[in-house]
Write a protein that holds these residues in place. Structure first.
Motif, PDB file in Angstrom:
ATOM      1  N   ASP A  11       0.835  -1.205   0.000  1.00  0.00           N
ATOM      2  CA  ASP A  11       0.000   0.000   0.000  1.00  0.00           C
ATOM      3  C   ASP A  11       0.871   1.257   0.000  1.00  0.00           C
ATOM      4  OD1 ASP A  11      -2.366  -1.423  -0.049  1.00  0.00           O
ATOM      5  OD2 ASP A  11      -2.716  -1.257   2.114  1.00  0.00           O
ATOM      6  N   GLN A  14       2.631   2.309  -3.442  1.00  0.00           N
ATOM      7  CA  GLN A  14       1.823   2.810  -4.564  1.00  0.00           C
ATOM      8  C   GLN A  14       2.374   4.164  -5.018  1.00  0.00           C
ATOM      9  OE1 GLN A  14      -0.585   1.016  -6.111  1.00  0.00           O
ATOM     10  NE2 GLN A  14       0.148  -0.566  -4.716  1.00  0.00           N
ATOM     11  N   PRO A  15       2.369   4.417  -6.332  1.00  0.00           N
ATOM     12  CA  PRO A  15       2.984   5.656  -6.863  1.00  0.00           C
ATOM     13  C   PRO A  15       2.467   6.947  -6.231  1.00  0.00           C
ATOM     14  CG  PRO A  15       2.428   4.167  -8.650  1.00  0.00           C
ATOM     15  CD  PRO A  15       1.871   3.553  -7.398  1.00  0.00           C
ATOM     16  N   GLU A  16       1.173   7.022  -5.939  1.00  0.00           N
ATOM     17  CA  GLU A  16       0.648   8.253  -5.344  1.00  0.00           C
ATOM     18  C   GLU A  16       1.158   8.472  -3.921  1.00  0.00           C
ATOM     19  OE1 GLU A  16      -2.444   4.973  -5.008  1.00  0.00           O
ATOM     20  OE2 GLU A  16      -1.256   5.804  -6.631  1.00  0.00           O
ATOM     21  N   VAL A  17       1.439   7.405  -3.210  1.00  0.00           N
ATOM     22  CA  VAL A  17       1.998   7.520  -1.856  1.00  0.00           C
ATOM     23  C   VAL A  17       3.491   7.835  -1.937  1.00  0.00           C
ATOM     24  CG1 VAL A  17       2.364   6.338   0.344  1.00  0.00           C
ATOM     25  CG2 VAL A  17       0.246   5.953  -0.939  1.00  0.00           C
ATOM     26  N   ALA A  19       4.997   9.444  -4.177  1.00  0.00           N
ATOM     27  CA  ALA A  19       5.161  10.845  -4.561  1.00  0.00           C
ATOM     28  C   ALA A  19       5.176  11.759  -3.332  1.00  0.00           C
ATOM     29  CB  ALA A  19       4.045  11.270  -5.506  1.00  0.00           C
ATOM     30  N   LEU A  20       4.458  11.370  -2.295  1.00  0.00           N
ATOM     31  CA  LEU A  20       4.410  12.171  -1.070  1.00  0.00           C
ATOM     32  C   LEU A  20       5.500  11.807  -0.071  1.00  0.00           C
ATOM     33  CD1 LEU A  20       0.548  12.041  -0.483  1.00  0.00           C
ATOM     34  CD2 LEU A  20       1.877  13.984  -1.348  1.00  0.00           C
ATOM     35  N   ASP A  24       9.991   4.484  -1.809  1.00  0.00           N
ATOM     36  CA  ASP A  24       9.616   3.458  -2.773  1.00  0.00           C
ATOM     37  C   ASP A  24       9.915   2.080  -2.183  1.00  0.00           C
ATOM     38  OD1 ASP A  24      12.358   3.284  -2.888  1.00  0.00           O
ATOM     39  OD2 ASP A  24      12.520   3.854  -4.988  1.00  0.00           O
TER      40      ASP A  24
END
Length: 74
Positions: A11, A14-17, A19-20, A24
């Motif tokens: 979870d 995920q790319p959107e997480v 990004a924040l 990775d």
């Protein structure tokens, strides 16, 4: 327990997480591998040699393990 942990880390990978958080799958593996796969040796050389293998293993689990069949019981 391991499957639940990997699902949790997936979870966060995920790319959107990412990004924040900038965490990775490689960074998550770096943080969690020593806790999941604790090396029993006291020799620093052995510990360092195992660290990369442990990180790669956890990163592989994060990126490839199918955790879709997890059922949560509360």
């Amino acid at each position: 327990m391991l499957t639940y942990l990997i699902h949790f880390l997936q979870d966060f990978a995920q790319p959107e997480v990412v990004a924040l958080t900038k965490m990775d799958s490689s960074n998550l593996a770096m943080v969690f591998a020593p806790n999941v796969l604790r090396c029993t040796s006291q020799d620093p050389k052995v510990i360092l040699e195992n660290t990369r293998k442990e990180m790669n293993f956890i990163r592989t689990l994060i990126t490839t393990m199918d955790t879709s069949s997890i059922t949560y019981v509360i």
